[in-house]
Write a protein that holds these residues in place. Structure first.
Motif, PDB file in Angstrom:
ATOM      1  N   ASP A 268       0.827  -1.200   0.000  1.00  0.00           N
ATOM      2  CA  ASP A 268       0.000   0.000   0.000  1.00  0.00           C
ATOM      3  C   ASP A 268       0.868   1.260   0.000  1.00  0.00           C
ATOM      4  O   ASP A 268       0.600   2.217  -0.737  1.00  0.00           O
ATOM      5  N   MET A 269       1.896   1.267   0.845  1.00  0.00           N
ATOM      6  CA  MET A 269       2.783   2.423   0.910  1.00  0.00           C
ATOM      7  C   MET A 269       3.577   2.589  -0.381  1.00  0.00           C
ATOM      8  O   MET A 269       3.748   3.705  -0.895  1.00  0.00           O
ATOM      9  N   PHE A 270       4.075   1.472  -0.925  1.00  0.00           N
ATOM     10  CA  PHE A 270       4.827   1.533  -2.178  1.00  0.00           C
ATOM     11  C   PHE A 270       3.941   2.080  -3.308  1.00  0.00           C
ATOM     12  O   PHE A 270       4.387   2.890  -4.113  1.00  0.00           O
ATOM     13  N   ASP A 271       2.697   1.622  -3.347  1.00  0.00           N
ATOM     14  CA  ASP A 271       1.785   2.056  -4.409  1.00  0.00           C
ATOM     15  C   ASP A 271       1.491   3.549  -4.317  1.00  0.00           C
ATOM     16  O   ASP A 271       1.513   4.269  -5.327  1.00  0.00           O
ATOM     17  N   SER A 272       1.203   4.032  -3.107  1.00  0.00           N
ATOM     18  CA  SER A 272       0.767   5.422  -2.960  1.00  0.00           C
ATOM     19  C   SER A 272       1.910   6.420  -3.043  1.00  0.00           C
ATOM     20  O   SER A 272       1.676   7.616  -3.271  1.00  0.00           O
TER      21      SER A 272
END
Length: 624
Positions: free
Chosen positions: A184-188
């Motif tokens: 989630d963090m990598f995507d955002s």
């Protein structure tokens, strides 16, 4: 994690033990009256050690033998799973055996098996191990990797065939050190490395001052790099394929979140990651040289220039190494401790410390740090981009309720979806992978592709065995034999693996239907393991076998060789001495090798100093 379930845990190699045969709660679930059944109890560690998975497996076994009579007046058999109150490790000793435990899994590692045999603690399992599994063509022994079979038994020197192996133990499950990343963090935050040919409007250029280089990052799915496996549209797209890319990624993450978290209350866990990163950088052609001392071409450090290794971090005192390619055999296995990749791992971990890439966790336990990582999506004060842990952590957090707590506190239904994934590690030091040829199994009912086979470092090296006291009890041994043949069948191994995220340390295939039921984290883990070469914690060389007590990897002993042990706690040495001194002081010389490992053969003539080395005034690290 999408579709989070109450996943069942699988045991880490060697942290399980098993208890008394009596009237006890059965089927692994407890509370039932099983006085009309034959009962064998199993004592397991809690948390990540697999209690729920063994309970589910025991229940399936009970169904298969529900009408079988093992003793007069009773029908069916129960494997009663008991859980240690503190989830701790269990060592084979006389007090353990006197309790009447039947099957025992040792957490004191395989190296103690021989002493357990000679002390009369464990039963001979040769018959069970060599019996063909019902419905299959293989025995349990057949499924063990050929190079690892010797570690589960002893050679009978008194028999006519001196090489005959008698089995006294069977494998546990595999676990691996490494990283889990917050998808989630990598995507955002667009934390993915971009492909070299990605369109300029799809990437953001970031300057890495440590390396004095620019790196491109992207959030666009089609613009991601091929990742460590060299294959487009696979699990690791956009993840760093080189150590330098990982450094650039950490510097990019730092303004947003701590790059790494790990439980500092148990700081030796950092060694599992060091071990995993080292094996991954060595690659499939050289990783086995760690324990087996065979390599046609390993690059080793023979000196240093005056140039800073990291231009933006001169205070570390790290210098660019001078290297030479050598051929390694058992006569000069000490060259493994001089490897270029080992030096870079030391350098990376010192850089992590210098740059403050760790999240302070103080005295928090494993599961508390895991909970922080899971809750980081909703609470930035608890977030970290990557979690340093062994692969069994996911089961530990599931059983301890971290994921269910997260779901209960979700603001919206969509917020319950938590995407964390097992992370592929870099396979090169500097070079970005752009696509490699070679056979790759992307695994479990997916399309076959071409790419670079990665290396995973096994962190567990325990074993499972049977109490010697019951070796001549036909009822006990009959139940145990049926249970082991059931447990090691392909069908049960498939269910056992998919219910958690531990493959057993034997060869088998996973049923696509079972795989389809797995969570996304487990699928990411299984895809990576299906696509990797395993660097076993156990070696098969004569040097290794004859000096086995010196060869310990992973968290308990640390990171490779010192003069009197093959382990060195990287965290302590780096803090005390720095990476360069740590590397030069903790290597083995020819004299060390001969003294400690009993190998007095001549050193391979392939190792030579580069021309002009001494004239350049660099320090000579070892004598060739």
């Amino acid at each position: 994690m999408k579709g989070i379930k109450q996943l069942l845990a699988v045991a880490m190699c060697g942290i399980i033990a098993f208890t008394t045969m009596a009237c006890a709660p059965g089927g692994g679930n407890g509370g039932d009256d099983n006085s009309d059944k034959t009962v064998v109890t199993m004592y397991v560690g809690g948390g990540g050690f697999g209690s729920d998975t063994y309970k589910a497996s025991a229940a399936r076994f009970a169904d298969t033998v529900a009408t079988k009579q093992y003793e007069e007046g009773k029908t069916g058999a129960i494997i009663d799973v008991k859980v240690a109150p503190d989830g701790g490790s269990i060592t084979i000793d006389q007090s353990l055996l006197s309790e009447g435990y039947h099957i025992i899994s040792s957490s004191s590692y395989w190296k103690t098996l021989e002493s357990s045999i000679t002390s009369g603690y464990v039963a001979n399992l040769d018959d069970i191990m060599r019996t063909t599994i019902p419905g299959e063509t293989k025995t349990i022994a057949d499924k063990i990797n050929a190079n690892q079979r010797w570690s589960y038994g002893i050679t009978d020197q008194n028999s006519e065939n001196a090489d005959k192996l008698e089995y006294y133990a069977f494998p546990g499950v595999q676990s691996f050190g490494g990283l889990t990343y917050d998808k989630d963090m990598f995507d955002s935050n667009a934390f993915y490395l971009a492909a070299p040919d990605a369109q300029e409007d799809k990437v953001s250029k970031a300057y890495c001052s440590i390396l004095d280089e620019f790196y491109n990052f992207t959030a666009d799915e089609n613009s991601k790099s091929v990742g460590p496996d060299g294959v487009k549209n696979t699990e690791d797209d956009g993840l760093p394929s080189s150590l330098y890319e990982l450094i650039a990624l950490c510097q990019r993450i730092k303004p947003v979140s701590a790059p790494f978290a790990y439980t500092q209350a148990y700081p030796w866990y950092i060694n599992y990651f060091a071990d995993a990163l080292y094996a991954s950088l060595l690659g499939k052609n050289n990783a086995s040289a760690i324990n087996n001392f065979k390599s046609d071409a390993m690059e080793v450090v023979v000196g240093f220039t005056d140039e800073n290794l990291f231009p933006g971090a001169p205070s570390l005192g790290l210098k660019v190494p001078i290297t030479q390619t050598v051929k390694i055999d058992e006569s000069c296995g000490y060259y493994v401790t001089h490897s270029l990749e080992k030096y870079y791992v030391y350098a990376f971990f010192k850089l992590m410390e210098d740059q403050g890439w760790y999240k302070a966790t103080g005295s928090k336990t494993h599961t508390e740090v895991q909970a922080d990582f899971i809750f980081g999506k909703r609470d930035s004060s608890r977030s970290a981009a990557m979690l340093i842990e062994c692969s069994y952590w996911y089961n530990e957090s599931t059983i301890r309720g971290n994921f269910s707590d997260y779901q209960l506190g979700a603001i919206t239904e969509a917020d319950k979806e938590r995407e964390i994934r097992w992370m592929s590690l870099p396979v090169n030091v500097k070079t970005t992978v752009t696509g490699q040829e070679g056979s790759v199994n992307t695994g479990f009912n997916t399309e076959s592709t071409k790419g670079e086979t990665m290396v995973l470092s096994e962190s567990g090296d325990g074993f499972m065995c049977v109490n010697k006291r019951f070796e001549n009890d036909p009822v006990v041994m009959s139940v145990i034999k049926d249970y082991l043949l059931f447990l090691f069948s392909d069908a049960e191994l498939s269910k056992f693996t998919v219910s958690g995220c531990y493959p057993y340390a034997v060869e088998y295939s996973v049923n696509p239907a079972d795989y389809a039921e797995a969570d996304s984290f487990v699928k990411s883990y299984m895809k990576l393991t299906a696509n990797s070469t395993i660097a076993y914690a156990i070696g098969n060389s004569d040097v290794y076998r004859n000096n086995r007590l010196r060869f310990v990897r992973g968290g308990n002993s640390g990171f490779f060789a010192t003069a009197d042990s093959y382990g060195m706690p990287i965290r302590e040495s780096l803090a005390k001495d720095g990476a360069l001194k740590c590397f030069t002081d903790k290597i083995l010389t020819k004299e060390d090798w001969n003294k400690y490992f009993g190998n007095n053969a001549e050193v391979s003539s392939a190792a030579k100093y580069p021309a002009g080395h001494e004239k350049a005034g660099q320090d000579i690290i070892f004598e060739g």
